[in-house]
Motif scaffolding. Structure first.
Motif, PDB file in Angstrom:
ATOM      1  N   ILE A 119      30.347  48.642  33.864  1.00  0.00           N
ATOM      2  CA  ILE A 119      29.534  47.852  34.807  1.00  0.00           C
ATOM      3  C   ILE A 119      29.362  46.435  34.272  1.00  0.00           C
ATOM      4  CG2 ILE A 119      27.322  47.651  35.990  1.00  0.00           C
ATOM      5  CD1 ILE A 119      27.183  50.639  36.094  1.00  0.00           C
ATOM      6  N   GLN A 121      27.921  43.125  33.303  1.00  0.00           N
ATOM      7  CA  GLN A 121      26.551  42.701  32.965  1.00  0.00           C
ATOM      8  C   GLN A 121      26.364  41.207  33.156  1.00  0.00           C
ATOM      9  OE1 GLN A 121      24.127  45.017  32.120  1.00  0.00           O
ATOM     10  NE2 GLN A 121      25.761  46.427  32.685  1.00  0.00           N
ATOM     11  N   LEU A 122      27.344  40.439  32.754  1.00  0.00           N
ATOM     12  CA  LEU A 122      27.206  38.987  32.917  1.00  0.00           C
ATOM     13  C   LEU A 122      28.553  38.306  32.788  1.00  0.00           C
ATOM     14  CD1 LEU A 122      27.373  37.443  29.839  1.00  0.00           C
ATOM     15  CD2 LEU A 122      25.273  38.722  29.614  1.00  0.00           C
ATOM     16  N   GLN A 131      19.467  35.236  34.305  1.00  0.00           N
ATOM     17  CA  GLN A 131      18.586  35.083  33.130  1.00  0.00           C
ATOM     18  C   GLN A 131      17.437  34.131  33.424  1.00  0.00           C
ATOM     19  OE1 GLN A 131      20.130  36.971  30.796  1.00  0.00           O
ATOM     20  NE2 GLN A 131      22.282  36.418  30.729  1.00  0.00           N
ATOM     21  N   ASP A 155      21.938  40.712  24.914  1.00  0.00           N
ATOM     22  CA  ASP A 155      22.841  39.550  24.870  1.00  0.00           C
ATOM     23  C   ASP A 155      22.112  38.272  24.474  1.00  0.00           C
ATOM     24  OD1 ASP A 155      21.837  38.374  27.516  1.00  0.00           O
ATOM     25  OD2 ASP A 155      22.518  40.344  28.145  1.00  0.00           O
ATOM     26  N   ASP A 225      15.116  43.780  31.152  1.00  0.00           N
ATOM     27  CA  ASP A 225      16.490  43.346  31.440  1.00  0.00           C
ATOM     28  C   ASP A 225      17.413  44.514  31.108  1.00  0.00           C
ATOM     29  OD1 ASP A 225      18.872  42.091  31.766  1.00  0.00           O
ATOM     30  OD2 ASP A 225      18.775  40.937  29.908  1.00  0.00           O
ATOM     31  N   SER A 226      17.443  45.468  32.021  1.00  0.00           N
ATOM     32  CA  SER A 226      18.160  46.710  31.725  1.00  0.00           C
ATOM     33  C   SER A 226      19.505  46.744  32.429  1.00  0.00           C
ATOM     34  CB  SER A 226      17.318  47.895  32.203  1.00  0.00           C
ATOM     35  OG  SER A 226      17.203  47.836  33.596  1.00  0.00           O
ATOM     36  N   ASP A 228      21.943  49.216  35.068  1.00  0.00           N
ATOM     37  CA  ASP A 228      21.563  49.918  36.301  1.00  0.00           C
ATOM     38  C   ASP A 228      21.041  51.324  35.998  1.00  0.00           C
ATOM     39  OD1 ASP A 228      22.554  48.002  38.472  1.00  0.00           O
ATOM     40  OD2 ASP A 228      24.228  48.145  37.085  1.00  0.00           O
ATOM     41  N   MET A 258      14.482  44.050  36.648  1.00  0.00           N
ATOM     42  CA  MET A 258      15.665  43.974  37.503  1.00  0.00           C
ATOM     43  C   MET A 258      15.550  45.053  38.583  1.00  0.00           C
ATOM     44  SD  MET A 258      18.856  45.374  38.127  1.00  0.00           S
ATOM     45  CE  MET A 258      19.449  46.444  36.849  1.00  0.00           C
TER      46      MET A 258
HETATM   47  N1  SPD Z   1      24.621  45.582  38.210  1.00  0.00           N
HETATM   48  C1  SPD Z   1      24.444  44.856  36.976  1.00  0.00           C
HETATM   49  C2  SPD Z   1      23.014  44.636  36.580  1.00  0.00           C
HETATM   50  C3  SPD Z   1      22.970  44.076  35.207  1.00  0.00           C
HETATM   51  C4  SPD Z   1      21.609  43.777  34.729  1.00  0.00           C
HETATM   52  N2  SPD Z   1      21.562  43.388  33.344  1.00  0.00           N
HETATM   53  C5  SPD Z   1      22.219  42.208  33.011  1.00  0.00           C
HETATM   54  C6  SPD Z   1      22.037  41.807  31.585  1.00  0.00           C
HETATM   55  C7  SPD Z   1      22.038  40.334  31.415  1.00  0.00           C
HETATM   56  N3  SPD Z   1      21.188  39.886  30.378  1.00  0.00           N
END
Ligand code: SPD
Length: 359
Positions: A119, A121-122, A131, A155, A225-226, A228, A258
Motif C-alpha cells: 500500500i 504511503q507517500l 503531512q 517516515d 498517522d497510521s 489503512d 487519518m
Molecule cells: N491509503 C494510504 C494511507 C496512508 C496513510 N499513512 C501515510 C503515512 C505518511 N506519513
C-alpha cells in the motif's frame, strides 16, 4: 478470477452492527464489500498484501493464484475494482521487516515512493498535502500546543510539520517498525529531517501499549498517522484505542487521525465517527484533502476534542500565517494555509447524507 472480481464489486446486505443506537432505524443497510473487508479484524486468507511491480509499473494489487496455479492479481480489498499505477524507474529497497514488507522505488512521475505491505504511503511529490494537513489541522485549532504525541509516522514527515510550531516543547513519537524509520532516513531525507529536532523523543514500539501507559491528560494534541485499517492497524480504529487517546489528552485536547476516502469508505468513516462521538465529548469533525496518489485521490481526517475549553476546528484560533517562522521552518509550506484549513471541512452532499454520524 472473474468470480472473485465480481464478489469484490458486490454489495452485501447486512444488519448494521450498531443496531438502532446509531440512526435509530435498526434497518438492514447496504455495506459495500470493501467496507466489510476493512472491518475484518484479520487479513483474509490469501489476501496478504505484497508490493506489486509488474512490467515496470507499481499498482496497489496483490498477487494470488488461480485454480490452475497461475499468478493473478487482485485488487486491494480496501478499494476493489481500481488500482492507480505508477511507472517504476528503479527499485531502491525491498525487504521484509518484522511487521511488513517495505518497498521504496523511484517513480518517473512522483519522485521516490514508500510502500508498506503493497500500500502506497507517500510520494515525494504529494506527501506535503497529507503531512501538512494531518499536523496543522489540529495544531492550528488550539492555542500554543506544547505536548504532542504522534502514533505511527515513522517516515518523520509529520514530525517535520509539527516542528513548525514554536510553542511545542515535546513531541513523543511511537512507531512500531524501526525499518520504516531507517528507510526514511536513507531515502527520504526531506521527511526524516523531522527526527533531528531536539524536541522529538522516539519510542519504537506498540502505540496501543504506549498509550495505555501514558499519563492522564499529558498531551495537547495526538496525531495518528497510521496505515489503512486492515490487519494490524485495525486496532487503531477501535473503541479501546480511542478511549486511551481521550484519557491521554488534556481537557480540550485534540486528536487528528487519518480517516480514509469519502469516495470509497463512507461506512467506515461513519463507524469511526460514531465511536468517536461517544468518546470525545467536545467536538468531532471530518475534513479532507486531495492527495493524487492515494486511492480515489483524496484522504480524510477525523478531528476530535475532549470535554473542556471548546475547540472550533473549522476556524483556526492559531493561524499558521501568524506563527513566527512557521511558513519557512526547514522548508516552505507547500499545501496548507488557513483558507485550505477552513475549506477542508466543506463536505459534498452525498457525504452529508451517507455519513449519518455527522448529523
Ligand atoms: N491509503 C494510504 C494511507 C496512508 C496513510 N499513512 C501515510 C503515512 C505518511 N506519513
Amino acid at each position: 478470477m472473474e468470480g472473485d472480481a465480481l464478489k469484490d464489486l458486490d454489495c452485501q446486505r447486512t444488519l448494521d452492527g450498531r443496531g438502532s443506537s446509531n440512526n435509530g432505524s435498526g434497518k438492514a443497510i447496504l455495506i459495500p464489500a470493501c467496507c466489510l473487508k476493512a472491518k475484518a479484524s484479520k487479513p483474509e486468507l490469501g489476501t496478504k498484501c505484497h508490493s506489486t511491480v509488474v512490467s515496470g509499473w507499481f499498482s496497489e494489487t496483490q498477487p494470488s493464484s488461480d485454480k490452475f496455479g497461475k499468478q493473478v492479481f487482485f485488487n486491494n480489498p480496501m478499494w476493489p475494482g481500481e488500482a492507480h499505477s505508477l511507472k517504476v524507474e528503479n527499485i531502491l529497497f525491498q525487504e521484509k521487516s518484522k511487521y511488513q514488507e517495505v518497498l521504496v522505488f523511484q517513480s518517473s512521475a512522483y519522485g521516490r515512493v514508500l510502500v508498506l505491505d503493497g500500500i502506497l504511503q507517500l510520494t515525494e511529490k504529494d506527501e506535503c498535502a497529507y503531512q501538512e494537513m494531518i499536523a496543522h489541522l489540529p495544531l492550528c485549532s488550539i492555542k500554543s500546543p506544547k505536548n504532542v504525541l504522534v502514533v505511527g509516522g515513522g517516515d518523520g514527515g509529520v514530525l517535520r510539520e509539527i516542528c513548525r510550531h514554536s510553542s511545542v516543547e515535546l513531541i513523543d513519537i511511537c512507531e512500531i517498525d524501526q525499518m520504516v524509520i531507517d528507510v526514511s532516513k536513507k531515502f527520504f531525507p526531506e521527511l526524516a529531517i523531522g527526527f533531528e529536532d531536539p524536541r522529538v523523543r522516539l519510542h519504537v514500539g506498540d502505540a496501543i501499549e504506549f498509550l495505555k501507559q501514558a499519563p492522564e491528560g499529558k498531551y495537547d494534541a495526538i496525531i495518528v498517522d497510521s496505515s489503512d485499517p486492515v490487519g494490524p492497524a485495525q486496532e487503531l480504529v477501535e473503541k479501546p484505542f480511542f478511549k486511551n487517546i481521550a484519557r491521554a489528552l488534556r481537557p480540550g485536547g485534540v486528536l487528528c487521525t487519518m480517516a480514509e476516502s469519502m469516495w470509497l469508505h463512507t461506512h467506515l468513516i461513519d463507524d469511526i465517527i460514531y465511536i468517536c462521538r461517544e468518546i470525545f465529548k467536545g467536538s468531532v469533525h471530518y475534513a479532507w484533502a486531495s492527495v493524487p496518489t492515494y486511492p480515489s485521490g483524496v484522504i480524510g481526517f477525523l478531528l476530535c476534542s475532549t470535554e473542556g475549553p471548546p475547540v472550533d476546528f473549522v476556524h483556526p484560533i492559531n493561524p499558521i500565517e501568524k506563527l513566527r517562522g512557521a511558513l519557512e521552518f526547514r522548508r516552505e509550506l507547500k499545501f496548507y494555509n488557513t483558507q485550505i484549513h477552513e475549506a477542508a471541512f466543506a463536505l459534498p452532499s452525498f457525504v452529508k447524507r451517507e455519513v449519518t454520524a455527522l448529523r
